[in-house]
Design a protein around this motif. Structure first.
Motif, PDB file in Angstrom:
ATOM      1  N   SER A 191       2.886  11.132 -10.553  1.00  0.00           N
ATOM      2  CA  SER A 191       2.160  12.390 -10.762  1.00  0.00           C
ATOM      3  C   SER A 191       3.110  13.572 -10.832  1.00  0.00           C
ATOM      4  O   SER A 191       2.866  14.532 -11.573  1.00  0.00           O
ATOM      5  CB  SER A 191       1.129  12.598  -9.647  1.00  0.00           C
ATOM      6  OG  SER A 191       1.763  12.740  -8.386  1.00  0.00           O
ATOM      7  N   ARG A 192       4.214  13.510 -10.081  1.00  0.00           N
ATOM      8  CA  ARG A 192       5.213  14.586 -10.161  1.00  0.00           C
ATOM      9  C   ARG A 192       5.836  14.647 -11.551  1.00  0.00           C
ATOM     10  O   ARG A 192       6.043  15.736 -12.106  1.00  0.00           O
ATOM     11  CB  ARG A 192       6.311  14.361  -9.119  1.00  0.00           C
ATOM     12  CG  ARG A 192       5.953  14.784  -7.720  1.00  0.00           C
ATOM     13  CD  ARG A 192       7.171  14.787  -6.818  1.00  0.00           C
ATOM     14  NE  ARG A 192       8.209  15.698  -7.310  1.00  0.00           N
ATOM     15  CZ  ARG A 192       9.391  15.836  -6.721  1.00  0.00           C
ATOM     16  NH1 ARG A 192       9.692  15.125  -5.640  1.00  0.00           N
ATOM     17  NH2 ARG A 192      10.281  16.681  -7.206  1.00  0.00           N
ATOM     18  N   ILE A 193       6.159  13.485 -12.098  1.00  0.00           N
ATOM     19  CA  ILE A 193       6.736  13.450 -13.449  1.00  0.00           C
ATOM     20  C   ILE A 193       5.766  14.045 -14.452  1.00  0.00           C
ATOM     21  O   ILE A 193       6.140  14.846 -15.322  1.00  0.00           O
ATOM     22  CB  ILE A 193       7.105  12.001 -13.833  1.00  0.00           C
ATOM     23  CG1 ILE A 193       8.260  11.495 -12.960  1.00  0.00           C
ATOM     24  CG2 ILE A 193       7.479  11.909 -15.315  1.00  0.00           C
ATOM     25  CD1 ILE A 193       8.544  10.016 -13.134  1.00  0.00           C
ATOM     26  N   ILE A 194       4.481  13.679 -14.319  1.00  0.00           N
ATOM     27  CA  ILE A 194       3.481  14.162 -15.274  1.00  0.00           C
ATOM     28  C   ILE A 194       3.231  15.655 -15.088  1.00  0.00           C
ATOM     29  O   ILE A 194       3.130  16.404 -16.069  1.00  0.00           O
ATOM     30  CB  ILE A 194       2.181  13.350 -15.122  1.00  0.00           C
ATOM     31  CG1 ILE A 194       2.428  11.887 -15.528  1.00  0.00           C
ATOM     32  CG2 ILE A 194       1.060  13.957 -15.968  1.00  0.00           C
ATOM     33  CD1 ILE A 194       1.271  10.960 -15.225  1.00  0.00           C
ATOM     34  N   ARG A 195       3.134  16.106 -13.838  1.00  0.00           N
ATOM     35  CA  ARG A 195       2.892  17.527 -13.601  1.00  0.00           C
ATOM     36  C   ARG A 195       4.050  18.388 -14.099  1.00  0.00           C
ATOM     37  O   ARG A 195       3.851  19.475 -14.635  1.00  0.00           O
ATOM     38  CB  ARG A 195       2.656  17.785 -12.106  1.00  0.00           C
ATOM     39  CG  ARG A 195       1.324  17.308 -11.576  1.00  0.00           C
ATOM     40  CD  ARG A 195       1.013  17.964 -10.233  1.00  0.00           C
ATOM     41  NE  ARG A 195       2.096  17.788  -9.274  1.00  0.00           N
ATOM     42  CZ  ARG A 195       2.195  16.775  -8.415  1.00  0.00           C
ATOM     43  NH1 ARG A 195       1.258  15.826  -8.420  1.00  0.00           N
ATOM     44  NH2 ARG A 195       3.197  16.701  -7.563  1.00  0.00           N
ATOM     45  N   HIS A 196       5.264  17.888 -13.921  1.00  0.00           N
ATOM     46  CA  HIS A 196       6.435  18.659 -14.358  1.00  0.00           C
ATOM     47  C   HIS A 196       6.499  18.723 -15.876  1.00  0.00           C
ATOM     48  O   HIS A 196       6.865  19.759 -16.456  1.00  0.00           O
ATOM     49  CB  HIS A 196       7.717  18.046 -13.788  1.00  0.00           C
ATOM     50  CG  HIS A 196       8.948  18.829 -14.099  1.00  0.00           C
ATOM     51  ND1 HIS A 196       9.696  18.609 -15.250  1.00  0.00           N
ATOM     52  CD2 HIS A 196       9.565  19.830 -13.436  1.00  0.00           C
ATOM     53  CE1 HIS A 196      10.720  19.441 -15.263  1.00  0.00           C
ATOM     54  NE2 HIS A 196      10.672  20.192 -14.176  1.00  0.00           N
ATOM     55  N   THR A 203       0.833  -1.204   0.000  1.00  0.00           N
ATOM     56  CA  THR A 203       0.000   0.000   0.000  1.00  0.00           C
ATOM     57  C   THR A 203       0.868   1.254   0.000  1.00  0.00           C
ATOM     58  O   THR A 203       0.606   2.207  -0.752  1.00  0.00           O
ATOM     59  CB  THR A 203      -0.933   0.010   1.227  1.00  0.00           C
ATOM     60  OG1 THR A 203      -1.776  -1.139   1.187  1.00  0.00           O
ATOM     61  CG2 THR A 203      -1.793   1.269   1.245  1.00  0.00           C
ATOM     62  N   LEU A 204       1.932   1.240   0.823  1.00  0.00           N
ATOM     63  CA  LEU A 204       2.857   2.375   0.840  1.00  0.00           C
ATOM     64  C   LEU A 204       3.549   2.532  -0.511  1.00  0.00           C
ATOM     65  O   LEU A 204       3.696   3.652  -1.020  1.00  0.00           O
ATOM     66  CB  LEU A 204       3.893   2.179   1.949  1.00  0.00           C
ATOM     67  CG  LEU A 204       3.364   2.262   3.390  1.00  0.00           C
ATOM     68  CD1 LEU A 204       4.469   1.909   4.383  1.00  0.00           C
ATOM     69  CD2 LEU A 204       2.816   3.650   3.685  1.00  0.00           C
ATOM     70  N   LEU A 205       3.975   1.412  -1.106  1.00  0.00           N
ATOM     71  CA  LEU A 205       4.623   1.478  -2.418  1.00  0.00           C
ATOM     72  C   LEU A 205       3.677   2.023  -3.477  1.00  0.00           C
ATOM     73  O   LEU A 205       4.084   2.799  -4.350  1.00  0.00           O
ATOM     74  CB  LEU A 205       5.121   0.091  -2.826  1.00  0.00           C
ATOM     75  CG  LEU A 205       6.427  -0.403  -2.204  1.00  0.00           C
ATOM     76  CD1 LEU A 205       6.698  -1.838  -2.627  1.00  0.00           C
ATOM     77  CD2 LEU A 205       7.594   0.498  -2.602  1.00  0.00           C
ATOM     78  N   PHE A 206       2.418   1.624  -3.405  1.00  0.00           N
ATOM     79  CA  PHE A 206       1.446   2.060  -4.400  1.00  0.00           C
ATOM     80  C   PHE A 206       1.272   3.582  -4.368  1.00  0.00           C
ATOM     81  O   PHE A 206       1.366   4.249  -5.407  1.00  0.00           O
ATOM     82  CB  PHE A 206       0.106   1.363  -4.155  1.00  0.00           C
ATOM     83  CG  PHE A 206      -0.968   1.752  -5.126  1.00  0.00           C
ATOM     84  CD1 PHE A 206      -0.951   1.278  -6.428  1.00  0.00           C
ATOM     85  CD2 PHE A 206      -2.003   2.598  -4.735  1.00  0.00           C
ATOM     86  CE1 PHE A 206      -1.936   1.638  -7.335  1.00  0.00           C
ATOM     87  CE2 PHE A 206      -2.991   2.960  -5.629  1.00  0.00           C
ATOM     88  CZ  PHE A 206      -2.962   2.477  -6.937  1.00  0.00           C
ATOM     89  N   PHE A 207       1.050   4.121  -3.181  1.00  0.00           N
ATOM     90  CA  PHE A 207       0.826   5.569  -3.093  1.00  0.00           C
ATOM     91  C   PHE A 207       2.111   6.351  -3.328  1.00  0.00           C
ATOM     92  O   PHE A 207       2.071   7.466  -3.870  1.00  0.00           O
ATOM     93  CB  PHE A 207       0.214   5.917  -1.733  1.00  0.00           C
ATOM     94  CG  PHE A 207      -1.235   5.541  -1.625  1.00  0.00           C
ATOM     95  CD1 PHE A 207      -2.206   6.267  -2.298  1.00  0.00           C
ATOM     96  CD2 PHE A 207      -1.629   4.448  -0.867  1.00  0.00           C
ATOM     97  CE1 PHE A 207      -3.546   5.925  -2.219  1.00  0.00           C
ATOM     98  CE2 PHE A 207      -2.964   4.093  -0.775  1.00  0.00           C
ATOM     99  CZ  PHE A 207      -3.927   4.834  -1.455  1.00  0.00           C
ATOM    100  N   THR A 208       3.255   5.770  -2.973  1.00  0.00           N
ATOM    101  CA  THR A 208       4.528   6.424  -3.271  1.00  0.00           C
ATOM    102  C   THR A 208       4.755   6.494  -4.772  1.00  0.00           C
ATOM    103  O   THR A 208       5.187   7.529  -5.305  1.00  0.00           O
ATOM    104  CB  THR A 208       5.688   5.669  -2.603  1.00  0.00           C
ATOM    105  OG1 THR A 208       5.481   5.629  -1.184  1.00  0.00           O
ATOM    106  CG2 THR A 208       7.018   6.359  -2.891  1.00  0.00           C
ATOM    107  N   THR A 209       4.446   5.418  -5.458  1.00  0.00           N
ATOM    108  CA  THR A 209       4.599   5.395  -6.915  1.00  0.00           C
ATOM    109  C   THR A 209       3.651   6.375  -7.584  1.00  0.00           C
ATOM    110  O   THR A 209       4.031   7.088  -8.526  1.00  0.00           O
ATOM    111  CB  THR A 209       4.351   3.972  -7.459  1.00  0.00           C
ATOM    112  OG1 THR A 209       5.181   3.037  -6.760  1.00  0.00           O
ATOM    113  CG2 THR A 209       4.662   3.902  -8.949  1.00  0.00           C
TER     114      THR A 209
END
Length: 479
Positions: free
Chosen positions: A440-445, A429-435
């Motif tokens: 999303s950072r890559i896409i937003r940038h 679950t932690l890995l999922f939300f971290t990914t």
């Protein structure tokens, strides 16, 4: 809560959790690797910087998925030695060697060239870099090839026989070329490619819809659309061929897929169940919506069946799939998404043919862009649903007709399995939300247009969102 004290059930839940979570990541890397080969090849051929920046941008998402895929794939394979040791001991001579091929041939090939693909843009010759990209894509898909061989053998074991509880291989190549192998490999190959196409297309549509570099992302959108023209209908056809194989080789799975409790005799038309509520206790469907004479058309492309479709009651309860409702609806979800992809592709091609995807008009197709954004996660649901049908429908067998699941599990204290299952659930679950966060950072940038282009004397000029790239500006503006 009796399942909390059942080691077999807990081990199955743990493997299902790790397999379903792991599957999310290589699905994208195998298909996106092919896309990276295409855009980098277009850059080498045309020297258009658009394609170069596409290769650099999408490779970031590739490596993110690759890293999480490795981290979640290793624990899954270790379970063959911890939770499923009797299975490994019984079939290790063949099954273990296939997994070894996947690690040594495919994973090492992909991992070995990945560094060159990511960091070698300005360090190696462009042709050598392109070769590295090809090797990465080839390694990713070779991994899928070996995994599907192993799983298809579990569906239709061939090339040997069980001797005193152990599978003895008599013909290694016959075991590899088992009846399910070819269609299984092709079905998964097109599933990963189709999922990746609609993810790339959905992300591109998001940029277009938000007026962020619309001309730039219109290129990636049209590339995936051009590939989807062939992939979407081919995937439906190969899925039909896979269904035919289930009809002939795994009749109990077909009965679960169609929620058929009574046998349908040959020589008569058969209705297809569109929606139903299967009831395992009463061994019937509480309600059902059917399409007259459609099952024969689906299975044999003719209304009258030439072979009977066996009902679930032909097998004792312990010899047939128990989770009929799950298999039934997972199959329909997978098929429904496949046809939705094909319909979306056809409508988008029509808009392309009408000139609605031109740089001036593509941003105005707001509902079409929203549909592609909606489609982006659906491929994952289709792939996961397909694996549920494939593996849950195989029960109660781990190796179909050879080794029962109850006999394949290790004899472990239920509390230990529950502890490891809980820890996997927390960590994943932690890995999922971290990914999701880093993705999303890559896409937003967005793409970085400041990166220097190999072979160019001057670096590229950065552009603001919505502004065309330098090579797309009018000559007056460039001067």
């Amino acid at each position: 809560m009796e399942f909390l004290s059942n080691t077999v059930v807990l081990s199955r839940l743990q493997f299902a959790l790790t397999a379903i979570f792991h599957m999310l990541w290589p699905v994208l890397t195998t298909g996106m690797g092919i896309y990276l080969v295409i855009v980098e090849g277009l850059w080498l051929k045309t020297r258009n910087p658009n394609y170069y920046y596409h290769a650099r941008f999408w490779s970031k998402l590739y490596v993110l998925n690759f890293g999480i895929g490795v981290a979640t794939g290793v624990p899954m394979e270790f379970q063959f030695g911890t939770n499923w040791a009797p299975f490994s001991e019984a079939v290790g001579d063949f099954f273990g060697s296939i997994l070894g091929f996947e690690a040594s041939m495919a994973f090492m090939l992909e991992a070995g060239f990945l560094g060159i693909m990511l960091f070698g843009w300005e360090r190696v010759n462009p042709v050598i870099h392109y070769l590295a990209t090809i090797m990465v894509a080839f390694g990713a898909n070779l991994s899928t090839f070996w995994i599907l061989i192993a799983n298809s053998w579990m569906q239709t074991p061939a090339g040997g026989e069980m001797v005193e509880g152990k599978f003895v291989v008599s013909d290694y190549f016959q075991a590899i070329l088992n009846p399910f192998m070819a269609n299984s490999v092709m079905h998964m190959f097109f599933a990963t490619l189709e999922t990746s196409l609609f993810v790339i297309g959905g992300i591109s549509a998001w940029y277009i819809l938000n007026q962020r570099h619309p001309e730039f992302f219109a290129k990636s959108f049209k590339i995936v659309l051009a590939i989807a023209i062939a992939v979407a209908p081919l995937q439906i056809y190969i899925g039909h061929l896979s269904g035919e194989q289930v009809y002939h080789y795994q009749p109990s799975k077909l009965a679960a897929i169609e929620a058929k409790w009574e046998t349908l005799p040959a020589g008569k038309p058969a209705d297809w169940s569109l929606l139903a509520l299967p009831n395992n206790q009463t061994e019937q469907n509480d309600w059902e919506v059917t399409i007259p004479n459609a099952l024969g058309l689906i299975l044999e492309l003719k209304p009258i069946l030439s072979e009977p479709v066996l009902g679930l009651k032909e097998w004792a309860p312990e010899d047939r799939p128990r989770m009929v409702g799950l298999v039934y609806y997972a199959f329909r979800l997978m098929v429904g998404i496949g046809f939705f992809f094909a319909a979306l592709m056809l409508f988008t091609v029509l808009q392309w043919w009408r000139g609605k995807l031109s740089p001036e008009q593509i941003a105005q197709q707001r509902w079409l862009m929203r549909a592609w954004i909606l489609a982006a996660p659906l491929g994952y649901l289709a792939v996961e649903s397909g694996w549920i049908v494939r593996c849950v429908g195989r029960q109660p067998w781990t190796v179909y007709g050879k080794i029962r699941t109850v006999d394949a599990a290790s004899h472990l204290p239920p509390g230990e399995v529950l502890t490891s299952l809980s820890l996997f659930a927390i960590v994943y679950t932690l890995l999922f939300f971290t990914t999701l966060y880093f993705g999303s950072r890559i896409i937003r940038h967005g793409p970085n247009f400041d990166l220097p282009i190999p072979g160019e004397d001057q670096p590229a000029v950065d552009t603001t969102p919505g502004e065309p790239l330098p090579d797309q500006r009018p000559v007056e503006a460039q001067q």
